[in-house]
Design a protein around this motif. Structure first.
Motif, PDB file in Angstrom:
ATOM      1  N   ASN A 200     -27.098 125.676 113.000  1.00 54.19           N
ATOM      2  CA  ASN A 200     -26.822 124.313 111.751  1.00 54.19           C
ATOM      3  C   ASN A 200     -25.721 124.010 111.775  1.00 54.19           C
ATOM      4  OD1 ASN A 200     -24.885 126.496 109.979  1.00 54.19           O
ATOM      5  ND2 ASN A 200     -27.495 127.622 109.203  1.00 54.19           N
ATOM      6  N   GLY A 201     -25.295 122.634 111.038  1.00 55.31           N
ATOM      7  CA  GLY A 201     -23.428 122.290 110.741  1.00 55.31           C
ATOM      8  C   GLY A 201     -22.963 123.205 110.532  1.00 55.31           C
ATOM      9  N   SER A 202     -23.161 123.940 109.198  1.00 50.24           N
ATOM     10  CA  SER A 202     -22.280 124.594 109.143  1.00 50.24           C
ATOM     11  C   SER A 202     -21.779 125.606 109.588  1.00 50.24           C
ATOM     12  CB  SER A 202     -23.063 125.136 107.519  1.00 50.24           C
ATOM     13  OG  SER A 202     -21.928 126.600 107.000  1.00 50.24           O
ATOM     14  N   VAL A 203     -22.713 126.608 110.573  1.00 53.55           N
ATOM     15  CA  VAL A 203     -21.908 127.417 111.602  1.00 53.55           C
ATOM     16  C   VAL A 203     -21.521 126.041 112.472  1.00 53.55           C
ATOM     17  CG1 VAL A 203     -22.406 129.033 113.129  1.00 53.55           C
ATOM     18  CG2 VAL A 203     -24.371 129.035 110.971  1.00 53.55           C
ATOM     19  N   LEU A 204     -21.667 124.855 113.054  1.00 54.29           N
ATOM     20  CA  LEU A 204     -21.073 124.858 114.089  1.00 54.29           C
ATOM     21  C   LEU A 204     -19.453 124.391 113.256  1.00 54.29           C
ATOM     22  CD1 LEU A 204     -23.170 122.304 114.949  1.00 54.29           C
ATOM     23  CD2 LEU A 204     -21.667 123.762 116.677  1.00 54.29           C
ATOM     24  N   SER A 205     -18.994 123.880 112.052  1.00 47.42           N
ATOM     25  CA  SER A 205     -17.817 123.611 111.786  1.00 47.42           C
ATOM     26  C   SER A 205     -16.984 124.361 111.589  1.00 47.42           C
ATOM     27  CB  SER A 205     -17.833 122.826 109.932  1.00 47.42           C
ATOM     28  OG  SER A 205     -18.692 123.951 109.220  1.00 47.42           O
ATOM     29  N   LEU A 206     -17.839 125.543 110.794  1.00 46.09           N
ATOM     30  CA  LEU A 206     -16.661 126.972 110.957  1.00 46.09           C
ATOM     31  C   LEU A 206     -16.651 127.275 112.747  1.00 46.09           C
ATOM     32  CD1 LEU A 206     -19.115 129.153 108.617  1.00 46.09           C
ATOM     33  CD2 LEU A 206     -16.532 127.939 108.164  1.00 46.09           C
ATOM     34  N   LEU A 207     -16.862 127.122 113.343  1.00 44.64           N
ATOM     35  CA  LEU A 207     -16.933 126.469 114.624  1.00 44.64           C
ATOM     36  C   LEU A 207     -16.035 126.300 115.778  1.00 44.64           C
ATOM     37  CD1 LEU A 207     -20.177 127.872 116.465  1.00 44.64           C
ATOM     38  CD2 LEU A 207     -18.890 129.703 116.056  1.00 44.64           C
ATOM     39  N   MET A 208     -15.843 125.026 114.609  1.00 47.36           N
ATOM     40  CA  MET A 208     -15.104 124.391 115.215  1.00 47.36           C
ATOM     41  C   MET A 208     -13.730 124.445 114.529  1.00 47.36           C
ATOM     42  SD  MET A 208     -16.757 120.324 114.971  1.00 47.36           S
ATOM     43  CE  MET A 208     -15.408 119.687 115.490  1.00 47.36           C
ATOM     44  N   GLY A 209     -13.830 125.114 113.274  1.00 44.33           N
ATOM     45  CA  GLY A 209     -12.670 125.523 112.937  1.00 44.33           C
ATOM     46  C   GLY A 209     -11.708 127.067 113.836  1.00 44.33           C
ATOM     47  N   ALA A 210     -12.393 127.911 113.886  1.00 39.51           N
ATOM     48  CA  ALA A 210     -12.031 128.623 115.021  1.00 39.51           C
ATOM     49  C   ALA A 210     -11.651 127.782 116.263  1.00 39.51           C
ATOM     50  CB  ALA A 210     -13.009 129.876 115.530  1.00 39.51           C
ATOM     51  N   SER A 211     -12.210 127.182 116.990  1.00 32.08           N
ATOM     52  CA  SER A 211     -11.709 126.547 117.993  1.00 32.08           C
ATOM     53  C   SER A 211     -10.037 125.813 117.951  1.00 32.08           C
ATOM     54  CB  SER A 211     -12.604 125.864 118.753  1.00 32.08           C
ATOM     55  OG  SER A 211     -12.449 125.186 119.854  1.00 32.08           O
ATOM     56  N   ALA A 212      -9.662 125.491 116.915  1.00 32.90           N
ATOM     57  CA  ALA A 212      -9.147 125.381 116.317  1.00 32.90           C
ATOM     58  C   ALA A 212      -7.547 126.416 116.139  1.00 32.90           C
ATOM     59  CB  ALA A 212      -8.912 123.814 114.836  1.00 32.90           C
ATOM     60  N   VAL A 213      -7.649 126.968 115.970  1.00 30.03           N
ATOM     61  CA  VAL A 213      -7.229 128.429 115.232  1.00 30.03           C
ATOM     62  C   VAL A 213      -6.758 129.048 116.893  1.00 30.03           C
ATOM     63  CG1 VAL A 213      -7.030 130.316 114.579  1.00 30.03           C
ATOM     64  CG2 VAL A 213      -7.889 128.879 113.107  1.00 30.03           C
ATOM     65  N   SER A 214      -7.992 128.993 117.778  1.00 29.10           N
ATOM     66  CA  SER A 214      -7.522 129.117 119.090  1.00 29.10           C
ATOM     67  C   SER A 214      -6.589 128.075 119.508  1.00 29.10           C
ATOM     68  CB  SER A 214      -8.770 129.206 119.530  1.00 29.10           C
ATOM     69  OG  SER A 214      -8.840 130.017 120.719  1.00 29.10           O
ATOM     70  N   GLY A 215      -7.112 126.946 119.155  1.00 30.07           N
ATOM     71  CA  GLY A 215      -5.883 126.152 120.315  1.00 30.07           C
ATOM     72  C   GLY A 215      -4.362 126.019 119.475  1.00 30.07           C
ATOM     73  N   ILE A 216      -4.594 126.634 118.485  1.00 34.48           N
ATOM     74  CA  ILE A 216      -2.650 126.943 118.046  1.00 34.48           C
ATOM     75  C   ILE A 216      -2.229 128.563 118.556  1.00 34.48           C
ATOM     76  CG2 ILE A 216      -1.906 127.371 115.800  1.00 34.48           C
ATOM     77  CD1 ILE A 216      -3.572 126.290 113.812  1.00 34.48           C
ATOM     78  N   CYS A 217      -2.742 128.845 118.393  1.00 32.24           N
ATOM     79  CA  CYS A 217      -2.453 130.766 119.278  1.00 32.24           C
ATOM     80  C   CYS A 217      -2.288 130.094 120.754  1.00 32.24           C
ATOM     81  CB  CYS A 217      -3.532 131.493 118.995  1.00 32.24           C
ATOM     82  SG  CYS A 217      -4.386 132.169 117.630  1.00 32.24           S
ATOM     83  N   GLY A 218      -2.291 129.171 121.195  1.00 32.54           N
ATOM     84  CA  GLY A 218      -2.790 129.157 122.690  1.00 32.54           C
ATOM     85  C   GLY A 218      -1.085 128.547 122.720  1.00 32.54           C
ATOM     86  N   THR A 219      -1.009 127.307 121.603  1.00 34.29           N
ATOM     87  CA  THR A 219       0.837 126.751 122.063  1.00 34.29           C
ATOM     88  C   THR A 219       1.917 128.003 121.473  1.00 34.29           C
ATOM     89  OG1 THR A 219      -0.015 126.415 119.476  1.00 34.29           O
ATOM     90  CG2 THR A 219      -0.659 124.818 121.026  1.00 34.29           C
ATOM     91  N   VAL A 220       0.983 128.300 120.392  1.00 36.28           N
ATOM     92  CA  VAL A 220       2.597 130.013 120.221  1.00 36.28           C
ATOM     93  C   VAL A 220       2.403 130.810 121.893  1.00 36.28           C
ATOM     94  CG1 VAL A 220       2.287 131.842 119.133  1.00 36.28           C
ATOM     95  CG2 VAL A 220       1.777 129.992 117.588  1.00 36.28           C
ATOM     96  N   ALA A 221       1.170 131.066 121.969  1.00 40.36           N
ATOM     97  CA  ALA A 221       1.331 131.484 123.100  1.00 40.36           C
ATOM     98  C   ALA A 221       2.014 131.052 124.796  1.00 40.36           C
ATOM     99  CB  ALA A 221       0.022 132.179 123.841  1.00 40.36           C
ATOM    100  N   PHE A 222       2.333 129.661 124.847  1.00 42.01           N
ATOM    101  CA  PHE A 222       2.930 129.294 125.185  1.00 42.01           C
ATOM    102  C   PHE A 222       4.309 129.079 125.403  1.00 42.01           C
ATOM    103  CE2 PHE A 222       4.886 124.668 126.323  1.00 42.01           C
ATOM    104  CZ  PHE A 222       5.057 124.875 127.928  1.00 42.01           C
ATOM    105  N   THR A 223       4.648 129.306 123.858  1.00 40.02           N
ATOM    106  CA  THR A 223       6.409 128.856 123.409  1.00 40.02           C
ATOM    107  C   THR A 223       6.901 130.204 123.853  1.00 40.02           C
ATOM    108  OG1 THR A 223       5.576 129.684 121.370  1.00 40.02           O
ATOM    109  CG2 THR A 223       6.639 127.448 121.580  1.00 40.02           C
ATOM    110  N   TRP A 224       6.077 131.874 123.584  1.00 37.56           N
ATOM    111  CA  TRP A 224       6.203 133.182 123.841  1.00 37.56           C
ATOM    112  C   TRP A 224       6.456 132.910 125.646  1.00 37.56           C
ATOM    113  CZ3 TRP A 224       3.522 136.980 127.065  1.00 37.56           C
ATOM    114  CH2 TRP A 224       3.661 138.043 127.040  1.00 37.56           C
ATOM    115  N   PHE A 225       5.284 132.741 126.245  1.00 31.22           N
ATOM    116  CA  PHE A 225       5.632 132.123 127.607  1.00 31.22           C
ATOM    117  C   PHE A 225       6.404 132.513 128.150  1.00 31.22           C
ATOM    118  CE2 PHE A 225       3.594 132.762 131.956  1.00 31.22           C
ATOM    119  CZ  PHE A 225       3.377 133.648 131.952  1.00 31.22           C
ATOM    120  N   ARG A 226       6.705 131.121 128.250  1.00 31.30           N
ATOM    121  CA  ARG A 226       7.772 129.811 128.593  1.00 31.30           C
ATOM    122  C   ARG A 226       9.927 130.675 128.444  1.00 31.30           C
ATOM    123  NH1 ARG A 226      11.649 127.434 129.784  1.00 31.30           N
ATOM    124  NH2 ARG A 226      12.167 125.590 130.251  1.00 31.30           N
ATOM    125  N   LYS A 227       9.656 131.712 127.880  1.00 31.12           N
ATOM    126  CA  LYS A 227      11.184 132.163 127.615  1.00 31.12           C
ATOM    127  C   LYS A 227      11.004 133.233 128.319  1.00 31.12           C
ATOM    128  CE  LYS A 227      10.959 131.632 122.041  1.00 31.12           C
ATOM    129  NZ  LYS A 227      11.195 132.636 120.773  1.00 31.12           N
TER     130      LYS A 227
END
Length: 525
Positions: free
Chosen positions: A335-362
């Motif tokens: 349903n749409g409610s679960v999908l919205s939660l999944l999309m939010g989790a995807s965005a949080v995962s993307g933020i973790c990716g950007t943080v991981a990039f800065t750590w890995f870049r150092k």
């Protein structure tokens, strides 16, 4: 001592919030918030206007992708050949004014849809649809120009020669993108749910009007605080008057040219002038085509060509949170409610990716970071959907089949969410490689061609879905997607091997003291 420390802390605090870096973040936040609200709302509005059909939405998506594909190089060339402030301000005004005008048109159509449908056998309403899609496409092209100018050029100049600062700025900009991608659609969705689509159109138009004024002032402040933005390589020189080198000399010893020779000279000059004029018209007509050709040739000759192609190939996938994946989830009972939660989790995962990039870049260069992230992020969910595909061929039996179906869909979305970490880190790696290794005079056109390549592979993945639209064929689409992701990985591996050589296979990066951090890749040919 305590007073001096507090003054220093307060001074550094104020310096940060008045720095060019923070002003770019603030302006980007306003810009992306408006973009995310508009991108979410325009699809909903088009579906609502056309009787819950996806036809107008599909046409809009095709027009947008095709326009960027064809005009990406021309937009980038325009960014390269004009002053930075002029490019940023022009694209900002065109984009926001187009969105405001579209919002007004939507409000008119929502309010007077029935009378418009009856006038001229519905052709007036059809004309409104055409105008909305056209103006919205202009807004998207202007948004592309703004993105190239600010995210690919201004940030590089503001960061200066500090690569670590450039990586931090790229990561912060991407975090802002992810946060606005979560919050902005939620806000406008609530407004449309508790109010109406008419109110939603008015809110978006008013937001873009206010945001345009604020962003304009912020751009001017950043330009004033960064004098290097005023100097740009590849900028068109001011028009200069042509000097006649072979003009007539003054006659010596009182000799005057004859009237016949003077008449012949005038005829020859008139003929040459007409030829030059015709040649100039042909040159102007063919200039866009030559710009596109030169842009693609320059992109092919760049040292980061394979890295850019590797990024573009990741767009040819159904393993992402787009309309294809969400539509498939609906067919599986999510349903749409679960999908919205999944999309939010995807965005949080993307933020973790950007943080991981800065750590890995150092600890490693962007080349090495990009090498590690695509395989771990993009290929992680490869096996899950295939498991789901084989299960769909079993006849549906009682609750066990439903439980297995939810289990397989859960595995699919777990892989897609986990892939966001590697995807966004890889995207940041390639972005910084382009920023660092493309010369300033070609920065706009190369990024324009890169956008065209991304849209080309994105179009290809929609065509692939059109050819196999049934949910039963989703497993085949997954196999093709994984194949393209694997090809992108191999392209980047080839680029990394050419750049790093034997260091590619080292588990640990070399000693930072012995590594030439500031040594760029070979310059473009």
């Amino acid at each position: 001592m305590e007073n001096s420390r507090s003054k220093k802390c307060g001074g550094s605090f104020c310096d940060f919030f008045t720095s060019a870096k923070f002003l770019i973040y603030l302006g980007h936040g306003f810009s992306t918030w408006g973009d995310r609200m508009w991108n979410f709302a325009v699809a909903v509005f088009l579906v609502e206007l056309y009787g819950n059909s996806l036809l107008l939405t599909a046409v809009y998506g095709l027009v947008v992708a095709g326009s960027v594909l064809l005009l990406g190089a021309i937009i980038g060339d325009w960014v390269d050949k004009n002053p930075r402030l002029k490019v940023a301000q022009t694209s900002l005004i065109v984009q926001n004014c187009s969105v405001i005008l579209c919002g007004i048109l939507f409000m008119v159509v929502f309010r007077f849809k029935t009378p418009l449908k009856e006038l001229f056998d519905g052709w007036l309403l059809t004309s409104c649809y055409i105008m909305v899609i056209t103006i919205a496409n202009i807004a998207n092209l202007a948004s592309t120009a703004t993105s190239i100018a600010i995210q690919r050029d201004w940030i590089v100049v503001v960061a200066g020669e500090d690569r670590s600062k450039l990586a931090d700025m790229n990561a912060t900009v991407r975090i802002i993108d992810q946060l606005t991608n979560i919050l902005a659609p939620m806000l406008v969705g609530q407004i449309m749910a508790f109010g109406s689509h008419f109110i939603g159109c008015g809110f978006i138009s008013g937001w873009n009007l206010c945001s345009m004024c604020l962003e304009y002032c912020l751009l001017w402040k950043v330009y004033q605080k960064t004098p290097a933005l005023a100097v740009k390589a590849g900028q068109k020189p001011e028009a200069q008057e042509l000097v006649q080198l072979n003009g007539q000399k003054d006659p010596e010893d009182g000799e005057k040219p004859g009237e016949g020779s003077q008449l012949m000279t005038e005829v020859e000059q008139a003929t040459a002038g007409s030829r030059e004029e015709a040649r100039g018209r042909c040159h102007q007509l063919t200039e866009p085509f030559r710009t596109v050709r030169d842009g693609w040739v320059a992109y092919y000759r760049q040292p980061i060509f394979l890295a850019g192609m590797g990024l573009a190939f990741l767009y040819m996938t159904v393993l992402g949170f787009d309309c294809i994946t969400t539509g498939y989830a609906y067919t599986q009972g999510v349903n749409g409610s679960v999908l919205s939660l999944l999309m939010g989790a995807s965005a949080v995962s993307g933020i973790c990716g950007t943080v991981a990039f800065t750590w890995f870049r150092k600890s490693r260069q962007p080349t090495d970071g990009g090498r590690r992230f695509p395989g771990r992020g993009a290929l992680d969910p490869a096996g899950r959907p295939l498991h789901q595909r084989h299960q769909r061929h079993h006849p549906p039996t009682a609750p066990t089949s439903t439980a297995a179906n939810y289990w397989s869909v859960g595995l699919l979305f777990s892989g897609v969410i986990a892939a966001r970490v590697g995807l966004w880190s890889f995207d940041l790696s390639v972005t910084q490689l382009i920023q660092e290794n493309v010369i300033e005079s070609e920065r706009g056109i190369i990024n324009g061609v890169q956008n065209s390549m991304n849209y080309l592979l994105d179009l290809l993945h929609f065509i692939m879905v059109i050819l196999a639209p049934n949910p039963e064929a989703f497993g085949l689409l997954v196999i093709l997607s994984v194949s393209f992701v694997a090809m992108g990985h191999m392209m980047y591996f080839r680029f990394a091997y050419k750049s790093l050589g034997s260091r590619l296979f080292l588990c640990c990066s070399p000693d930072p003291k012995n590594r030439k951090e500031d040594a760029p890749l070979p310059p473009a040919v």
